[in-house]
Design a protein around this motif. Structure first.
Motif, short mmCIF file in Angstrom:
data_model
loop_
_atom_site.label_atom_id
_atom_site.label_comp_id
_atom_site.label_asym_id
_atom_site.label_seq_id
_atom_site.Cartn_x
_atom_site.Cartn_y
_atom_site.Cartn_z
N TYR A 241 13.75 4.65 -0.57
CA TYR A 241 12.57 5.27 0.07
C TYR A 241 12.15 4.42 1.27
CZ TYR A 241 12.15 7.53 -4.54
OH TYR A 241 12.39 8.22 -5.70
N PRO A 242 12.81 4.59 2.42
CA PRO A 242 12.54 3.70 3.56
C PRO A 242 11.11 3.79 4.09
CG PRO A 242 14.41 5.19 4.00
CD PRO A 242 13.85 5.59 2.69
N GLU A 243 10.41 4.90 3.81
CA GLU A 243 9.05 5.07 4.34
C GLU A 243 8.00 4.26 3.55
OE1 GLU A 243 10.58 7.01 2.27
OE2 GLU A 243 9.19 8.07 0.95
N THR A 244 8.42 3.59 2.48
CA THR A 244 7.48 2.92 1.57
C THR A 244 6.63 1.84 2.25
OG1 THR A 244 9.07 3.22 -0.19
CG2 THR A 244 7.39 1.54 -0.57
N LEU A 245 5.36 1.81 1.89
CA LEU A 245 4.50 0.69 2.29
C LEU A 245 4.40 -0.27 1.09
CD1 LEU A 245 1.65 2.61 4.14
CD2 LEU A 245 3.38 1.11 5.17
N VAL A 246 4.49 -1.56 1.39
CA VAL A 246 4.51 -2.56 0.32
C VAL A 246 3.20 -3.35 0.35
CG1 VAL A 246 5.77 -4.51 -0.69
CG2 VAL A 246 7.02 -2.74 0.59
N ILE A 247 2.60 -3.49 -0.82
CA ILE A 247 1.34 -4.25 -0.90
C ILE A 247 1.41 -5.20 -2.10
CG2 ILE A 247 0.12 -2.41 -2.23
CD1 ILE A 247 -2.39 -3.15 -0.45
N SER A 248 1.06 -6.47 -1.87
CA SER A 248 1.24 -7.48 -2.91
C SER A 248 0.00 -8.36 -3.04
CB SER A 248 2.41 -8.40 -2.58
OG SER A 248 3.57 -7.63 -2.41
N HIS A 249 -0.14 -8.89 -4.25
CA HIS A 249 -1.20 -9.88 -4.48
C HIS A 249 -0.69 -11.24 -3.97
CE1 HIS A 249 -4.10 -12.40 -6.59
NE2 HIS A 249 -4.84 -11.31 -6.69
N PRO A 250 -1.57 -12.07 -3.37
CA PRO A 250 -1.10 -13.35 -2.81
C PRO A 250 -0.67 -14.39 -3.84
CG PRO A 250 -3.48 -13.13 -2.57
CD PRO A 250 -2.99 -11.82 -3.07
N GLU A 251 -0.75 -14.09 -5.13
CA GLU A 251 -0.15 -14.98 -6.13
C GLU A 251 1.36 -14.76 -6.21
OE1 GLU A 251 -2.14 -14.35 -9.85
OE2 GLU A 251 -4.07 -14.91 -9.01
N SER A 252 1.86 -13.74 -5.49
CA SER A 252 3.31 -13.52 -5.44
C SER A 252 3.92 -14.55 -4.50
CB SER A 252 3.60 -12.11 -4.91
OG SER A 252 2.86 -11.16 -5.62
N SER A 253 5.26 -14.68 -4.56
CA SER A 253 5.91 -15.72 -3.77
C SER A 253 5.76 -15.46 -2.26
CB SER A 253 7.40 -15.78 -4.11
OG SER A 253 8.04 -14.63 -3.59
N PHE A 254 6.00 -16.50 -1.49
CA PHE A 254 5.95 -16.40 -0.03
C PHE A 254 6.92 -15.33 0.47
CE2 PHE A 254 7.47 -18.08 4.15
CZ PHE A 254 6.28 -17.96 4.84
N GLU A 255 8.12 -15.31 -0.12
CA GLU A 255 9.17 -14.37 0.32
C GLU A 255 8.72 -12.92 0.07
OE1 GLU A 255 9.66 -17.03 -1.63
OE2 GLU A 255 10.64 -18.32 -0.15
N VAL A 256 8.10 -12.68 -1.07
CA VAL A 256 7.60 -11.33 -1.37
C VAL A 256 6.47 -10.97 -0.40
CG1 VAL A 256 6.27 -9.99 -3.10
CG2 VAL A 256 8.34 -11.22 -3.78
N CYS A 257 5.56 -11.89 -0.18
CA CYS A 257 4.42 -11.60 0.70
C CYS A 257 4.88 -11.38 2.14
CB CYS A 257 3.37 -12.71 0.62
SG CYS A 257 2.54 -12.70 -0.98
N GLN A 258 5.90 -12.14 2.56
CA GLN A 258 6.43 -11.96 3.92
C GLN A 258 7.02 -10.56 4.10
OE1 GLN A 258 6.50 -14.26 6.80
NE2 GLN A 258 4.79 -14.82 5.50
N LYS A 259 7.59 -10.01 3.04
CA LYS A 259 8.20 -8.68 3.11
C LYS A 259 7.19 -7.57 2.87
CE LYS A 259 13.08 -9.37 2.05
NZ LYS A 259 13.78 -8.54 3.03
N SER A 260 5.93 -7.92 2.60
CA SER A 260 4.92 -6.91 2.29
C SER A 260 4.18 -6.49 3.55
CB SER A 260 3.92 -7.47 1.27
OG SER A 260 4.60 -7.84 0.09
N ASP A 261 3.76 -5.22 3.60
CA ASP A 261 2.97 -4.76 4.74
C ASP A 261 1.54 -5.25 4.63
OD1 ASP A 261 4.90 -2.77 6.09
OD2 ASP A 261 5.01 -2.25 3.96
N TYR A 262 1.07 -5.38 3.39
CA TYR A 262 -0.31 -5.84 3.15
C TYR A 262 -0.29 -6.85 2.01
CZ TYR A 262 -1.45 -1.48 5.58
OH TYR A 262 -1.53 -0.45 6.49
N VAL A 263 -1.18 -7.85 2.12
CA VAL A 263 -1.32 -8.85 1.05
C VAL A 263 -2.81 -9.03 0.80
CG1 VAL A 263 -0.93 -11.27 0.39
CG2 VAL A 263 0.80 -10.06 1.74
N GLY A 264 -3.23 -8.95 -0.46
CA GLY A 264 -4.66 -9.17 -0.72
C GLY A 264 -5.01 -9.06 -2.19
#
Ligand code: 13P
Ligand code: SF4
Length: 364
Positions: A241-264
């Motif tokens: 699903y290339p259209e996906t927006l990714v959102i992560s909590h900042p307790e996730s790793s740096f690599e995950v957060c870097q690949k996320s569209d939003y972090v909070g």
């Protein structure tokens, strides 16, 4: 005499549901139930206020109720006790609801780190100690005493900006990921300015020179729930699903957060998805109970909310709060018994409040 929890263990959720409603009605505005977003639905549905750690701290500070029943984890009920009036009572329905990340830093180890750092430089002149709110009250007190501050996932950036105006370095505990992810968003800071303090090694496993050069000293703690999210999971999902927006909590790793569209924070995640356009597809890196609730809530608006990991990542300690414990707590209050009171010793609470008040002052 208080009613024993054993009487409640075998009750089914449906019976609990009705009796919780009845007990709440009897208690009226004497009681307020606060609930973190990671609570299971059978508990969450009974909360008067829900929120992330910052929002719930503010609710606790502003509450007029005699009893604050905290459906969350231990450090949250401690904060409620510290910020509420002395005559208010903070209650945690199950004392086993801790936070494994919070346990990764404790006062003896932090004091030892401060002592070891003082062999290299003067920490009280040069280092602001910052504790994530996911920590015991005595660590907040340590920060209060040493010119430091508390932060949450919502205000970590504002807190770090405040710190770097006071002193040139930060010692950030217990979550290295929140510290790293926040530091990475600050202007003029480089990832080379970060070192990780391994509390099991002398001098944190660092050289005196590395400590002198570092701006950000991160405690080697992490959240076992958020460490399950991996950058490959984002790549694989986006292949489909290339259209996906990714959102992560900042307790996730740096690599995950870097690949996320939003972090909070959890509250930020909810609000961001709520504001998005119908038809949006979301991949979410935070606890499963919240993601399942978001999936249910927003599917009617044509939004697709997916969980990031193929494994179940629930916070097992948040899950300790079940309807049986909540009912036990409330029916005891109806009978005039307080069970599971969280009471922070006065001297610790006084110092911890200094660090919490600093945080509330710099929060957006
Ligand atoms: P929030 O303050 O973002 O709700 O986070 C609390 C927490 O424990 C996340 O794991
Ligand atoms: Fe602690 Fe992680 Fe659970 Fe949050 S999700 S309460 S940080 S163990």
């Amino acid at each position: 005499m208080s009613i024993a929890i054993q009487t409640y263990s075998l009750l089914d959720d449906h019976e609990c549901e009705e009796r919780i409603r009845a007990a709440k009605e009897k208690l009226g505005d004497k009681v307020v139930i606060l609930g973190h977003h990671y609570q299971r639905d059978e508990v969450f549905n009974h909360t008067d206020f829900s929120g992330d750690s910052l929002k719930l701290s503010r609710e606790a500070a502003n509450s007029k109720a005699d009893y604050i029943v905290f459906c969350g984890v231990h450090f949250m009920a401690e904060v409620a006790d510290i910020l509420s009036r002395p005559d208010q009572v903070s209650i945690l329905p199950d004392m086993a609801a801790g936070c494994s990340m919070a346990d990764m830093a404790d006062l003896p180890r932090v004091k030892k780190a401060w002592q070891e750092l003082s062999e290299v430089l003067d920490p009280d002149e040069m280092i602001s100690p910052v504790t994530y709110i996911n920590s015991a009250a005595d660590l907040k007190a340590f920060c209060g005493e040493h010119g430091g501050i508390v932060c949450t996932s919502t205000n970590a950036r504002h807190v770090l900006e405040w710190c770097f105006k006071q002193r040139e370095k930060v010692l950030f505990f217990p979550d290295q990921h929140l510290g790293r992810n926040t530091f990475a968003t600050m202007e003029g800071m480089s990832m080379d300015d970060i070192v990780v303090w391994d509390y099991d090694k002398p001098l944190g496993g660092l050289t005196p020179d590395a400590i002198r050069k570092a701006k950000m000293i991160l405690w080697k703690g992490f959240c076992s729930v958020h460490q399950m999210f991996k950058p490959e999971q984002i790549d694989q999902f986006k292949e489909k699903y290339p259209e996906t927006l990714v959102i992560s909590h900042p307790e996730s790793s740096f690599e995950v957060c870097q690949k996320s569209d939003y972090v909070g924070s959890t509250e930020f995640i909810i609000n961001t998805i709520a504001k998005s356009e119908p038809g949006t597809r979301w991949l979410v890196g935070t606890e499963l109970n919240l993601v399942n609730r978001l999936h249910e809530q927003f599917q009617h608006e044509g939004k697709n909310v997916h969980f990031m990991s193929p494994q179940v990542c629930m916070c097992s300690t948040m899950f300790r709060i079940d309807p049986q414990h909540l009912l036990w707590t409330l029916e005891n209050l109806v009978e005039g018994n307080v069970v599971n009171q969280i009471s922070v010793p006065e001297d610790v609470a006084r110092q911890a409040k200094i660090a919490l008040d600093r945080m509330l002052e710099v929060s957006p």
